[in-house]
Design a protein around this motif. Sequence first.
Motif, PDB file in Angstrom:
ATOM      1  N   SER A  33       8.907   4.028   7.696  1.00 59.22           N
ATOM      2  CA  SER A  33       9.449   4.400   9.003  1.00 59.22           C
ATOM      3  C   SER A  33       8.352   4.798   9.982  1.00 59.22           C
ATOM      4  O   SER A  33       8.468   4.561  11.189  1.00 59.22           O
ATOM      5  CB  SER A  33      10.449   5.554   8.845  1.00 59.22           C
ATOM      6  OG  SER A  33      11.554   5.148   8.053  1.00 59.22           O
ATOM      7  N   ALA A  34       7.281   5.368   9.473  1.00 61.86           N
ATOM      8  CA  ALA A  34       6.194   5.821  10.345  1.00 61.86           C
ATOM      9  C   ALA A  34       5.185   4.722  10.655  1.00 61.86           C
ATOM     10  O   ALA A  34       4.703   4.611  11.794  1.00 61.86           O
ATOM     11  CB  ALA A  34       5.479   7.003   9.701  1.00 61.86           C
ATOM     12  N   ASN A  35       4.882   3.884   9.665  1.00 63.70           N
ATOM     13  CA  ASN A  35       3.693   3.031   9.818  1.00 63.70           C
ATOM     14  C   ASN A  35       3.847   1.570   9.429  1.00 63.70           C
ATOM     15  O   ASN A  35       2.864   0.828   9.476  1.00 63.70           O
ATOM     16  CB  ASN A  35       2.549   3.623   8.989  1.00 63.70           C
ATOM     17  CG  ASN A  35       2.147   5.009   9.438  1.00 63.70           C
ATOM     18  OD1 ASN A  35       1.862   5.219  10.613  1.00 63.70           O
ATOM     19  ND2 ASN A  35       2.151   5.975   8.520  1.00 63.70           N
ATOM     20  N   ALA A  36       5.013   1.114   9.042  1.00 69.20           N
ATOM     21  CA  ALA A  36       5.135  -0.255   8.534  1.00 69.20           C
ATOM     22  C   ALA A  36       4.771  -1.293   9.587  1.00 69.20           C
ATOM     23  O   ALA A  36       5.106  -1.148  10.774  1.00 69.20           O
ATOM     24  CB  ALA A  36       6.551  -0.510   8.036  1.00 69.20           C
TER      25      ALA A  36
ATOM     26  N   GLN B 261      18.182   1.461   0.295  1.00 66.40           N
ATOM     27  CA  GLN B 261      17.540   2.505   1.109  1.00 66.40           C
ATOM     28  C   GLN B 261      16.229   1.994   1.686  1.00 66.40           C
ATOM     29  O   GLN B 261      15.924   2.217   2.868  1.00 66.40           O
ATOM     30  CB  GLN B 261      17.294   3.752   0.254  1.00 66.40           C
ATOM     31  CG  GLN B 261      16.652   4.912   1.016  1.00 66.40           C
ATOM     32  CD  GLN B 261      16.384   6.113   0.121  1.00 66.40           C
ATOM     33  OE1 GLN B 261      16.881   6.202  -1.008  1.00 66.40           O
ATOM     34  NE2 GLN B 261      15.587   7.052   0.616  1.00 66.40           N
ATOM     35  N   VAL B 262      15.463   1.286   0.872  1.00 67.93           N
ATOM     36  CA  VAL B 262      14.181   0.746   1.335  1.00 67.93           C
ATOM     37  C   VAL B 262      14.414  -0.432   2.270  1.00 67.93           C
ATOM     38  O   VAL B 262      13.716  -0.574   3.297  1.00 67.93           O
ATOM     39  CB  VAL B 262      13.302   0.335   0.141  1.00 67.93           C
ATOM     40  CG1 VAL B 262      11.958  -0.197   0.627  1.00 67.93           C
ATOM     41  CG2 VAL B 262      13.091   1.519  -0.806  1.00 67.93           C
TER      42      VAL B 262
ATOM     43  N   PRO C 215       0.818  -1.232   0.000  1.00 64.87           N
ATOM     44  CA  PRO C 215       0.000   0.000   0.000  1.00 64.87           C
ATOM     45  C   PRO C 215       0.846   1.274   0.000  1.00 64.87           C
ATOM     46  O   PRO C 215       0.465   2.275  -0.612  1.00 64.87           O
ATOM     47  CB  PRO C 215      -0.816  -0.118   1.294  1.00 64.87           C
ATOM     48  CG  PRO C 215      -0.891  -1.583   1.556  1.00 64.87           C
ATOM     49  CD  PRO C 215       0.442  -2.121   1.119  1.00 64.87           C
ATOM     50  N   PHE C 216       2.006   1.241   0.671  1.00 65.08           N
ATOM     51  CA  PHE C 216       2.882   2.420   0.697  1.00 65.08           C
ATOM     52  C   PHE C 216       3.441   2.706  -0.688  1.00 65.08           C
ATOM     53  O   PHE C 216       3.564   3.876  -1.083  1.00 65.08           O
ATOM     54  CB  PHE C 216       4.031   2.219   1.685  1.00 65.08           C
ATOM     55  CG  PHE C 216       3.606   1.993   3.103  1.00 65.08           C
ATOM     56  CD1 PHE C 216       2.458   2.584   3.603  1.00 65.08           C
ATOM     57  CD2 PHE C 216       4.348   1.182   3.944  1.00 65.08           C
ATOM     58  CE1 PHE C 216       2.056   2.382   4.921  1.00 65.08           C
ATOM     59  CE2 PHE C 216       3.967   0.975   5.258  1.00 65.08           C
ATOM     60  CZ  PHE C 216       2.819   1.574   5.750  1.00 65.08           C
ATOM     61  N   TRP C 217       3.801   1.644  -1.406  1.00 62.98           N
ATOM     62  CA  TRP C 217       4.308   1.836  -2.766  1.00 62.98           C
ATOM     63  C   TRP C 217       3.236   2.452  -3.658  1.00 62.98           C
ATOM     64  O   TRP C 217       3.498   3.383  -4.420  1.00 62.98           O
ATOM     65  CB  TRP C 217       4.791   0.508  -3.345  1.00 62.98           C
ATOM     66  CG  TRP C 217       6.148   0.128  -2.872  1.00 62.98           C
ATOM     67  CD1 TRP C 217       6.461  -0.796  -1.907  1.00 62.98           C
ATOM     68  CD2 TRP C 217       7.401   0.658  -3.319  1.00 62.98           C
ATOM     69  NE1 TRP C 217       7.814  -0.863  -1.721  1.00 62.98           N
ATOM     70  CE2 TRP C 217       8.422   0.011  -2.579  1.00 62.98           C
ATOM     71  CE3 TRP C 217       7.762   1.606  -4.262  1.00 62.98           C
ATOM     72  CZ2 TRP C 217       9.773   0.287  -2.767  1.00 62.98           C
ATOM     73  CZ3 TRP C 217       9.110   1.891  -4.457  1.00 62.98           C
ATOM     74  CH2 TRP C 217      10.101   1.231  -3.716  1.00 62.98           C
ATOM     75  N   ALA C 218       2.024   1.943  -3.544  1.00 61.47           N
ATOM     76  CA  ALA C 218       0.934   2.487  -4.355  1.00 61.47           C
ATOM     77  C   ALA C 218       0.649   3.943  -3.979  1.00 61.47           C
ATOM     78  O   ALA C 218       0.547   4.814  -4.858  1.00 61.47           O
ATOM     79  CB  ALA C 218      -0.317   1.637  -4.189  1.00 61.47           C
TER      80      ALA C 218
ATOM     81  N   CYS D 253       9.940   5.359   1.961  1.00 63.24           N
ATOM     82  CA  CYS D 253      10.727   5.175   3.182  1.00 63.24           C
ATOM     83  C   CYS D 253      10.127   5.943   4.360  1.00 63.24           C
ATOM     84  O   CYS D 253      10.133   5.451   5.504  1.00 63.24           O
ATOM     85  CB  CYS D 253      12.175   5.589   2.947  1.00 63.24           C
ATOM     86  SG  CYS D 253      13.096   4.429   1.898  1.00 63.24           S
ATOM     87  N   GLN D 254       9.611   7.134   4.092  1.00 66.65           N
ATOM     88  CA  GLN D 254       8.950   7.896   5.158  1.00 66.65           C
ATOM     89  C   GLN D 254       7.732   7.146   5.684  1.00 66.65           C
ATOM     90  O   GLN D 254       7.504   7.062   6.898  1.00 66.65           O
ATOM     91  CB  GLN D 254       8.538   9.266   4.630  1.00 66.65           C
ATOM     92  CG  GLN D 254       9.696  10.207   4.339  1.00 66.65           C
ATOM     93  CD  GLN D 254       9.270  11.445   3.575  1.00 66.65           C
ATOM     94  OE1 GLN D 254       8.073  11.739   3.443  1.00 66.65           O
ATOM     95  NE2 GLN D 254      10.235  12.188   3.049  1.00 66.65           N
TER      96      GLN D 254
END
Length: 216
Positions: A83-86, A115-116, A19-22, A79-80
Amino acid sequence: MTIKYVIFDMDGVLVDSEPFWAESQIETLAQYGVHITEPDCEKYTRGVRVDELATIWCEMFNLAIQSTALRNQIVDTVCQKISANAQPMDGVYELLDFLKEKHIPVALATSSDRQVIKAVFDKLNFWDYFPIQCTAADEELAKPHPAVYLTAVKALNAKVKDCMIIEDSVTGLIAAKAANVRTFIVNEKFNDERFAIADERMASLRDVLAKLKMEL
């Protein structure tokens, strides 16, 4: 077939990051007046290397921005969010602990760059589980080419016949099977005919764990 080594994809297998990628692609492209949807991301870019992902959108919409700049924006946003919600995929630590107890070495083979990987591993404390981290960003060819999986097999000092791969995407599945490795698909849509070439199709890592407990 004895399983002596397990190779994991990352996004959608270890971490609920798809979902983060999308979201990151949708938000970034919106800055350039392009409106895409989550199904568009699923169709065109799931499982592909991020530089290729950026190129796909630049060419599809004839964007003025350079693909490398678009790639950097998308990765920074991903990445943001990580870092916040994964969150880890259900059952991931139980499966990793089981493999450790059985002395089954594991490796990472992902389309995401380092980085990811760092963002995910820092957030979810995966460093101790994965001393071997392979990324398609280091390969000349990305998934669906098998290069990153063959690199992981070599890094494990393993034979292909002794390995299994856990994947969640069609692109990754094609890469894994091209490497001639036994492949488990873990995806809520595991019955999708596009996954038909997988050796096993399951809904969650807990199903993988149950299967391996019977085999190991």
